[in-house]
Motif scaffolding. Structure first.
Motif, PDB file in Angstrom:
ATOM      1  N   UNK A 165       0.840  -1.211   0.000  1.00 53.63           N
ATOM      2  CA  UNK A 165       0.000   0.000   0.000  1.00 53.63           C
ATOM      3  C   UNK A 165       0.871   1.255   0.000  1.00 53.63           C
ATOM      4  N   UNK A 218       1.556   5.300   0.945  1.00 49.97           N
ATOM      5  CA  UNK A 218       1.158   6.368   1.863  1.00 49.97           C
ATOM      6  C   UNK A 218       0.519   7.500   1.072  1.00 49.97           C
ATOM      7  N   UNK A 219      -0.163   8.380   1.783  1.00 54.19           N
ATOM      8  CA  UNK A 219      -0.879   9.475   1.130  1.00 54.19           C
ATOM      9  C   UNK A 219       0.090  10.509   0.562  1.00 54.19           C
ATOM     10  N   UNK A 267      -0.391  13.612   0.793  1.00 53.87           N
ATOM     11  CA  UNK A 267      -0.246  14.688   1.789  1.00 53.87           C
ATOM     12  C   UNK A 267       0.775  14.306   2.855  1.00 53.87           C
ATOM     13  N   UNK A 268       0.871  12.988   3.141  1.00 54.10           N
ATOM     14  CA  UNK A 268       1.895  12.542   4.084  1.00 54.10           C
ATOM     15  C   UNK A 268       3.287  12.791   3.544  1.00 54.10           C
ATOM     16  N   UNK A 278      -6.602   9.860  13.690  1.00 54.78           N
ATOM     17  CA  UNK A 278      -6.448  11.001  12.781  1.00 54.78           C
ATOM     18  C   UNK A 278      -5.145  10.907  11.993  1.00 54.78           C
ATOM     19  N   UNK A 335      -5.417   8.179   9.290  1.00 54.22           N
ATOM     20  CA  UNK A 335      -6.202   8.640   8.134  1.00 54.22           C
ATOM     21  C   UNK A 335      -5.378   9.606   7.279  1.00 54.22           C
ATOM     22  N   UNK A 336      -4.726  10.566   7.933  1.00 58.01           N
ATOM     23  CA  UNK A 336      -3.969  11.583   7.184  1.00 58.01           C
ATOM     24  C   UNK A 336      -2.779  10.970   6.456  1.00 58.01           C
ATOM     25  N   UNK A 337      -2.168   9.964   7.060  1.00 59.50           N
ATOM     26  CA  UNK A 337      -0.945   9.386   6.495  1.00 59.50           C
ATOM     27  C   UNK A 337      -1.226   8.337   5.420  1.00 59.50           C
ATOM     28  N   UNK A 338      -2.351   7.636   5.539  1.00 58.71           N
ATOM     29  CA  UNK A 338      -2.621   6.512   4.634  1.00 58.71           C
ATOM     30  C   UNK A 338      -3.588   6.870   3.514  1.00 58.71           C
ATOM     31  N   UNK A 339      -4.409   7.877   3.720  1.00 54.26           N
ATOM     32  CA  UNK A 339      -5.436   8.199   2.731  1.00 54.26           C
ATOM     33  C   UNK A 339      -5.332   9.653   2.300  1.00 54.26           C
ATOM     34  N   UNK A 340      -5.650   9.888   1.027  1.00 53.67           N
ATOM     35  CA  UNK A 340      -5.780  11.250   0.539  1.00 53.67           C
ATOM     36  C   UNK A 340      -7.242  11.683   0.623  1.00 53.67           C
ATOM     37  N   UNK A 341      -7.483  12.994   0.554  1.00 52.71           N
ATOM     38  CA  UNK A 341      -8.874  13.452   0.543  1.00 52.71           C
ATOM     39  C   UNK A 341      -9.645  12.755  -0.584  1.00 52.71           C
ATOM     40  N   UNK A 369      -4.048  -2.673   0.326  1.00 49.75           N
ATOM     41  CA  UNK A 369      -4.728  -1.809   1.295  1.00 49.75           C
ATOM     42  C   UNK A 369      -3.999  -1.821   2.632  1.00 49.75           C
ATOM     43  N   UNK A 370      -4.160  -0.733   3.365  1.00 44.90           N
ATOM     44  CA  UNK A 370      -3.709  -0.722   4.757  1.00 44.90           C
ATOM     45  C   UNK A 370      -4.757  -1.398   5.629  1.00 44.90           C
ATOM     46  N   UNK A 390       7.340   3.996   5.578  1.00 48.98           N
ATOM     47  CA  UNK A 390       6.790   5.166   4.890  1.00 48.98           C
ATOM     48  C   UNK A 390       5.620   5.756   5.679  1.00 48.98           C
ATOM     49  N   UNK A 396       5.549   9.477   7.513  1.00 47.18           N
ATOM     50  CA  UNK A 396       4.470  10.444   7.270  1.00 47.18           C
ATOM     51  C   UNK A 396       3.785  10.807   8.590  1.00 47.18           C
TER      52      UNK A 396
END
Lengths: 399, 399
Positions: A2, A4-5, A7-8, B103, B106-112, B197-198, B254, B258
């Motif tokens: 997977x 990382x984002x 944004x990360x 939080x 979510x911020x590190x593994x997913x983009x908006x 997937x994470x 990674x 992040x």
């Protein structure tokens, strides 16, 4: 695997961290490093305040109210009233440091893709919070020639787009130490009124104004009430950075309601530290007289020493505990690294923050550095001796 | 006037809060209210752990390391090793409760705009964190008939799109108390491997498994290492919810890097509470034997009492401190309100959490409620007496 984002990946690494390995190496060689690079006060956390936590009788350390303990918010409201800010306990949300207040303000006032105008140089973490909240910082450059005063309002106004939702001001300013005048604040509020913008006012350094009375965004009268979201913290005020207790304060009910839902999301702010905050809110006014006098003496000494170094330009900062001089050097990042890697004077050197970490506009501020005076007068003298010597022999010296 | 953000408006109000005014009114009338609605343990915070904070010698309460004090992370790593999770101090980021870990994950593994699959019913705050991070929760419904076991993997797989980045599992589960089996976890990991997937694993209730050994997502061997982000907290484990100390743990470098940048953004986690966490990490294993036995006795009593009420369907939850029965009622929200507004039995009533607050799919779970057994056996008996009586006379009773 997977991924990382983005944004990360886009998140900036703290500029401080980039230099840390060099500082560690210098220390390993036996060189004493004066840390002018961080805003961690050396002043003692008030013993009476620590005692309030340490003597508390706690059977079960329970969740507190999402907005923080009511008893703390009531005492905090009294503190604000003492500094001329008329707010009640129901207009305060206690946060995990000023940091969480910044995040909640961004989430509550701006949508993803919205813009917030910020005078630069600015506190570097704003960039990180903007990435976390998916909002864009639009910088407007303040200049050393004016002591980093607010840029002309017309320059801010020229940056306003349909996505602009707020202006964010740190007052007294980190990193410049500039204290905004009532006139500047009034002009800024008028701008926010004309364009229906929030005025996010980070007042972490409120107590440290040396030359003129402090003016809060919530001192500007009823017109300010719908616009101002005050971001605050006890970190600097009571030398309690590690507690992680701050506050978001607003008289705008819609913002309060939104921010409170974000506060409920994480259930409650830190519990033990709220006891500390509550005890701190009861300290007598004389507490600040002492700490302020101490910082003012240090500021005067550091500015005097800097201004005596040939080629250094150093405005006199009216507040906070930072100065932001321009040095006769090619590049502050290279100079900072050189100080740690190649320089020493009587077995000592200094670590400083290159100003480029505080500017969003690329390529500016390369001769500027931020210096924190959170150390003793003797240490300031020794550090300034190092800096003066270093500037004499630095290979990248420029006029 | 400036407008608050749409996400601030979209944020759900805590379901608990909606009923609070009715509970307050009942108390004002002199009715005793048994709070089965919240997961605030009544067990004493270990005195030795509180003492560690209260006896600490602190001159300046400084910022800690952004990932938390190294000494705490080292002891936490030893704790994890004791429960079969092989991680080191550099794979741990100490957070402000499990909340901040969610939080940061979510911020590190997913983009908006990205999606995370979550079995429902699920912990309501996940929705709030998803809004804050700009990501979408895609629910897959678990059913009371299977005791809220993991839905068939094919159902999860059918929800995967190009925007799917993670699966989030709370194990043991809040609100259902279900403890996932090794086989379920292995199937889930295989799904994550197939689709890159994470696997975000919220293990806040790890210590409270009553019928079978606990299996962590980080017990699944080397294949799990790149996928798993463990979300943790000391809140429930040591009855220290108010401390706000949790952790994000991952062997994915990674993700760690992040998440660490998001951690640096807020400078450091709560300082005093880290001392508490560090002392807690040194508690002997026997501490859990005691608390676990206490909770198990309560679970057995509550389940036995619920199963004895006509029309109630109550699976036996293997862990956490919640049960999630189905009641013979028309609508749990109406029933919960009625209990507080119109019912009393011997001057007593109960407050419970309607399950609709835990489902993302509208219209389901209307007969289910979550009950927390964080009160004494005597109080559980009295509360169950109330509930049985209420179900006899509730006007909206259904079969």
């Amino acid at each position: 695997m997977p991924q990382v984002s983005s944004r990360g990946v886009a998140m900036p690494m703290s500029p401080y961290r980039k230099l840390t390995p060099y500082a560690d190496a210098a220390k390993a060689r036996g060189t004493k490093v004066y840390h002018l690079n961080i805003g961690q006060p050396d002043i003692e956390t008030p013993p009476a305040v620590m005692a309030a936590v340490q003597q508390a009788n706690i059977r079960v350390l329970e969740y507190s109210h999402g907005a923080g303990n009511l008893s703390y918010r009531q005492k905090l409201a009294q503190y604000y009233q003492r500094v001329g800010i008329e707010v009640s306990a129901t207009e305060i949300i206690v946060t995990a440091g000023g940091s969480e207040a910044i995040l909640f303000a961004f989430l509550s006032c701006l949508n993803p893709g919205d813009e917030v105008i910020v005078p630069e140089p600015y506190y570097g973490a704003y960039t990180a919070f903007a990435i976390a909240a998916g909002v864009h910082i639009v910088p407007v450059t303040a200049h050393i020639e004016t002591g980093f005063a607010l840029p002309p309002i017309a320059e801010l106004e020229a940056r306003i787009t349909v996505r602009t939702k707020a202006v964010l001001l740190c007052n007294p300013n980190n990193p410049t130490g500039y204290v905004y005048t009532r006139r500047e604040l009034e002009e800024l509020l008028a701008l926010c009124e004309r364009h229906h913008l929030f005025l996010l006012s980070d007042e972490a350094y409120r107590e440290f104004c040396y030359d003129a009375p402090y003016v809060s965004a919530l001192h500007l009268g009823p017109a300010a009430e719908e616009h101002v979201v005050l971001l605050d913290t006890i970190s600097k005020r009571y030398s309690a950075c590690g507690a992680r207790i701050g506050a978001l304060v607003t008289k705008n009910k819609a913002v309060y309601d939104a921010a409170f839902k974000f506060a409920q999301m994480r259930v409650s702010p830190p519990g033990l530290a709220q006891l500390l905050g509550e005890a701190a809110a009861e300290l007598p006014e004389t507490y600040f007289d002492h700490t302020k006098a101490e910082y003012q003496t240090r500021r005067d000494r550091m500015v005097q020493r800097l201004q005596a170094i040939p080629g250094v330009q150093c405005p006199v900062p009216g507040g906070a505990f930072y100065v932001m001089p321009s040095l006769p050097i090619d590049d502050a990042e290279r100079f900072a690294k050189w100080l740690l890697e190649e320089f020493e004077h009587l077995g000592q050197t200094v670590m400083l923050s290159p100003a480029t970490g505080f500017y969003a506009t690329p390529g500016i501020g390369r001769q500027e550095v931020r210096l924190a005076y959170v150390l003793s007068l003797e240490a300031i003298d020794a550090a300034m001796d190092c800096l003066a010597k270093a500037l004499e022999i630095y290979p990248g010296r420029q006029q």
